[in-house]
Design a protein around this motif. Structure first.
Motif, PDB file in Angstrom:
ATOM      1  N   ALA A  55       0.730  -6.862  -5.635  1.00 25.31           N
ATOM      2  CA  ALA A  55       0.705  -8.020  -4.746  1.00 25.31           C
ATOM      3  C   ALA A  55       1.410  -7.712  -3.432  1.00 25.31           C
ATOM      4  O   ALA A  55       0.919  -8.076  -2.354  1.00 25.31           O
ATOM      5  N   VAL A  56       2.555  -7.054  -3.503  1.00 30.23           N
ATOM      6  CA  VAL A  56       3.277  -6.679  -2.274  1.00 30.23           C
ATOM      7  C   VAL A  56       2.426  -5.732  -1.437  1.00 30.23           C
ATOM      8  O   VAL A  56       2.348  -5.861  -0.211  1.00 30.23           O
ATOM      9  N   TYR A  57       1.765  -4.795  -2.079  1.00 29.36           N
ATOM     10  CA  TYR A  57       0.907  -3.847  -1.374  1.00 29.36           C
ATOM     11  C   TYR A  57      -0.270  -4.572  -0.719  1.00 29.36           C
ATOM     12  O   TYR A  57      -0.637  -4.268   0.424  1.00 29.36           O
ATOM     13  N   ALA A  58      -0.853  -5.541  -1.416  1.00 25.17           N
ATOM     14  CA  ALA A  58      -1.974  -6.302  -0.857  1.00 25.17           C
ATOM     15  C   ALA A  58      -1.530  -7.118   0.355  1.00 25.17           C
ATOM     16  O   ALA A  58      -2.240  -7.182   1.370  1.00 25.17           O
ATOM     17  N   VAL A  59      -0.334  -7.719   0.297  1.00 20.64           N
ATOM     18  CA  VAL A  59       0.176  -8.475   1.437  1.00 20.64           C
ATOM     19  C   VAL A  59       0.425  -7.540   2.620  1.00 20.64           C
ATOM     20  O   VAL A  59       0.098  -7.862   3.763  1.00 20.64           O
ATOM     21  N   ALA A  60       0.986  -6.359   2.362  1.00 22.17           N
ATOM     22  CA  ALA A  60       1.250  -5.407   3.441  1.00 22.17           C
ATOM     23  C   ALA A  60      -0.049  -4.942   4.089  1.00 22.17           C
ATOM     24  O   ALA A  60      -0.128  -4.841   5.322  1.00 22.17           O
ATOM     25  N   LEU A  61      -1.054  -4.648   3.295  1.00 17.68           N
ATOM     26  CA  LEU A  61      -2.344  -4.230   3.858  1.00 17.68           C
ATOM     27  C   LEU A  61      -2.978  -5.344   4.678  1.00 17.68           C
ATOM     28  O   LEU A  61      -3.536  -5.104   5.755  1.00 17.68           O
ATOM     29  N   THR A  62      -2.896  -6.569   4.185  1.00 17.18           N
ATOM     30  CA  THR A  62      -3.462  -7.704   4.923  1.00 17.18           C
ATOM     31  C   THR A  62      -2.749  -7.890   6.253  1.00 17.18           C
ATOM     32  O   THR A  62      -3.389  -8.089   7.294  1.00 17.18           O
ATOM     33  N   TYR A  63      -1.422  -7.821   6.242  1.00 20.88           N
ATOM     34  CA  TYR A  63      -0.647  -7.963   7.482  1.00 20.88           C
ATOM     35  C   TYR A  63      -1.001  -6.855   8.472  1.00 20.88           C
ATOM     36  O   TYR A  63      -1.143  -7.101   9.665  1.00 20.88           O
ATOM     37  N   GLN A  64      -1.170  -5.642   7.963  1.00 23.66           N
ATOM     38  CA  GLN A  64      -1.518  -4.518   8.834  1.00 23.66           C
ATOM     39  C   GLN A  64      -2.897  -4.727   9.452  1.00 23.66           C
ATOM     40  O   GLN A  64      -3.094  -4.469  10.632  1.00 23.66           O
ATOM     41  N   ARG A  65      -3.832  -5.228   8.676  1.00 23.93           N
ATOM     42  CA  ARG A  65      -5.178  -5.464   9.203  1.00 23.93           C
ATOM     43  C   ARG A  65      -5.169  -6.558  10.267  1.00 23.93           C
ATOM     44  O   ARG A  65      -5.907  -6.492  11.236  1.00 23.93           O
ATOM     45  N   ILE A  66      -4.310  -7.570  10.063  1.00 25.64           N
ATOM     46  CA  ILE A  66      -4.262  -8.677  11.024  1.00 25.64           C
ATOM     47  C   ILE A  66      -3.627  -8.230  12.326  1.00 25.64           C
ATOM     48  O   ILE A  66      -4.102  -8.563  13.411  1.00 25.64           O
ATOM     49  N   THR A  67      -2.536  -7.486  12.242  1.00 27.40           N
ATOM     50  CA  THR A  67      -1.792  -7.115  13.454  1.00 27.40           C
ATOM     51  C   THR A  67      -2.266  -5.815  14.092  1.00 27.40           C
ATOM     52  O   THR A  67      -1.820  -5.493  15.190  1.00 27.40           O
ATOM     53  N   ALA A  68      -3.111  -5.065  13.447  1.00 25.55           N
ATOM     54  CA  ALA A  68      -3.567  -3.784  13.992  1.00 25.55           C
ATOM     55  C   ALA A  68      -4.388  -4.022  15.252  1.00 25.55           C
ATOM     56  O   ALA A  68      -5.102  -5.027  15.360  1.00 25.55           O
ATOM     57  N   PRO A  69      -4.280  -3.137  16.234  1.00 26.78           N
ATOM     58  CA  PRO A  69      -5.084  -3.311  17.448  1.00 26.78           C
ATOM     59  C   PRO A  69      -6.566  -3.149  17.125  1.00 26.78           C
ATOM     60  O   PRO A  69      -6.950  -2.308  16.312  1.00 26.78           O
ATOM     61  N   ARG A  70      -7.352  -3.962  17.769  1.00 23.40           N
ATOM     62  CA  ARG A  70      -8.790  -3.894  17.548  1.00 23.40           C
ATOM     63  C   ARG A  70      -9.407  -3.083  18.684  1.00 23.40           C
ATOM     64  O   ARG A  70      -9.185  -3.371  19.858  1.00 23.40           O
ATOM     65  N   LEU A  71     -10.163  -2.094  18.326  1.00 17.46           N
ATOM     66  CA  LEU A  71     -10.770  -1.200  19.307  1.00 17.46           C
ATOM     67  C   LEU A  71     -12.270  -1.390  19.329  1.00 17.46           C
ATOM     68  O   LEU A  71     -12.911  -1.568  18.289  1.00 17.46           O
ATOM     69  N   ILE A  72     -12.835  -1.351  20.525  1.00 14.73           N
ATOM     70  CA  ILE A  72     -14.277  -1.349  20.705  1.00 14.73           C
ATOM     71  C   ILE A  72     -14.624   0.015  21.278  1.00 14.73           C
ATOM     72  O   ILE A  72     -14.124   0.397  22.339  1.00 14.73           O
TER      73      ILE A  72
ATOM     74  N   MET B 252       6.201  -3.574 -17.872  1.00 17.73           N
ATOM     75  CA  MET B 252       5.490  -2.610 -17.045  1.00 17.73           C
ATOM     76  C   MET B 252       4.301  -3.276 -16.347  1.00 17.73           C
ATOM     77  O   MET B 252       4.052  -3.055 -15.157  1.00 17.73           O
ATOM     78  N   LEU B 253       3.584  -4.134 -17.086  1.00 18.78           N
ATOM     79  CA  LEU B 253       2.437  -4.821 -16.515  1.00 18.78           C
ATOM     80  C   LEU B 253       2.862  -5.770 -15.385  1.00 18.78           C
ATOM     81  O   LEU B 253       2.229  -5.811 -14.328  1.00 18.78           O
ATOM     82  N   VAL B 254       3.981  -6.493 -15.583  1.00 16.30           N
ATOM     83  CA  VAL B 254       4.488  -7.386 -14.541  1.00 16.30           C
ATOM     84  C   VAL B 254       4.910  -6.585 -13.305  1.00 16.30           C
ATOM     85  O   VAL B 254       4.632  -6.977 -12.172  1.00 16.30           O
ATOM     86  N   THR B 255       5.559  -5.450 -13.530  1.00 17.08           N
ATOM     87  CA  THR B 255       5.966  -4.601 -12.413  1.00 17.08           C
ATOM     88  C   THR B 255       4.753  -4.129 -11.619  1.00 17.08           C
ATOM     89  O   THR B 255       4.755  -4.159 -10.379  1.00 17.08           O
ATOM     90  N   PHE B 256       3.704  -3.686 -12.307  1.00 20.17           N
ATOM     91  CA  PHE B 256       2.491  -3.256 -11.626  1.00 20.17           C
ATOM     92  C   PHE B 256       1.873  -4.406 -10.829  1.00 20.17           C
ATOM     93  O   PHE B 256       1.426  -4.219  -9.700  1.00 20.17           O
ATOM     94  N   CYS B 257       1.854  -5.608 -11.387  1.00 21.21           N
ATOM     95  CA  CYS B 257       1.262  -6.756 -10.693  1.00 21.21           C
ATOM     96  C   CYS B 257       2.067  -7.121  -9.442  1.00 21.21           C
ATOM     97  O   CYS B 257       1.491  -7.407  -8.384  1.00 21.21           O
ATOM     98  N   VAL B 258       3.396  -7.126  -9.537  1.00 25.12           N
ATOM     99  CA  VAL B 258       4.225  -7.453  -8.379  1.00 25.12           C
ATOM    100  C   VAL B 258       4.048  -6.400  -7.292  1.00 25.12           C
ATOM    101  O   VAL B 258       3.881  -6.730  -6.112  1.00 25.12           O
ATOM    102  N   CYS B 259       4.084  -5.133  -7.674  1.00 19.19           N
ATOM    103  CA  CYS B 259       3.901  -4.065  -6.680  1.00 19.19           C
ATOM    104  C   CYS B 259       2.515  -4.149  -6.037  1.00 19.19           C
ATOM    105  O   CYS B 259       2.375  -3.965  -4.821  1.00 19.19           O
TER     106      CYS B 259
END
Length: 158
Positions: free
Chosen positions: A50-67, A41-48
């Motif tokens: 990590a995947v969530y952290a990568v997805a959030l990082t990718y979204q922040r990088i590719t998201a349009p930047r607004l001024i 269960m602990l390994v499953t939580f860690c993998v999920c």
């Protein structure tokens, strides 16, 4: 009120402590299995996570930047700046008035048909042969043929 809650919780824990100890002692033979399940269960939580952290990082990088500054909104893109406020205001302008399609009216030849001719054409359109129509209308087949040809020429030009 606070003190009575603490007393109630302490009394509940003290009363249920023997039951908790009984459950733990009863689980001792199954402790390796429970440990493996917990580690899984602990390994499953860690993998999920990590995947969530990568997805959030990718979204922040590719998201349009607004001024945003008061009523002005500008979006940074790879090609430069896009002035969203100006596009919004341009969309409010009335559409350009375009000229309508031109219509050409032509008159057909005003060669009228007599009631007898219309009767001949009606009988031909019902599928009767030109010979039968000529006999029924007491005229010759050549006249019927020329009439049908003239009618088709006038109406195939449309």
């Amino acid at each position: 009120m606070q003190k009575s809650k603490r007393v109630a919780i302490l009394a509940t824990v003290l009363l249920l402590l023997p039951l908790e100890l009984l459950i733990l002692v009863g689980m001792l033979p199954y402790l390796p299995l429970v440990g493996k399940a917990f580690v899984g269960m602990l390994v499953t939580f860690c993998v999920c996570g990590a995947v969530y952290a990568v997805a959030l990082t990718y979204q922040r990088i590719t998201a349009p930047r607004l001024i945003v500054e008061r009523d002005v909104v500008v979006m940074l893109s790879h090609d430069g700046y896009i002035h969203l406020s100006a596009e919004h205001e341009a969309a409010k302008l009335p559409p350009l008035q375009l000229a309508g399609p031109s219509v050409h009216i032509t008159e057909e030849k005003a060669e009228g048909y007599s009631p007898g001719d219309l009767e001949i054409l009606a009988m031909v359109s019902q599928g009767k042969s030109q010979e039968a129509v000529a006999k029924a209308c007491s005229t010759n087949q050549t006249y019927v043929s020329r009439l049908v040809r003239r009618y088709k020429e006038q109406h195939n030009m449309d």
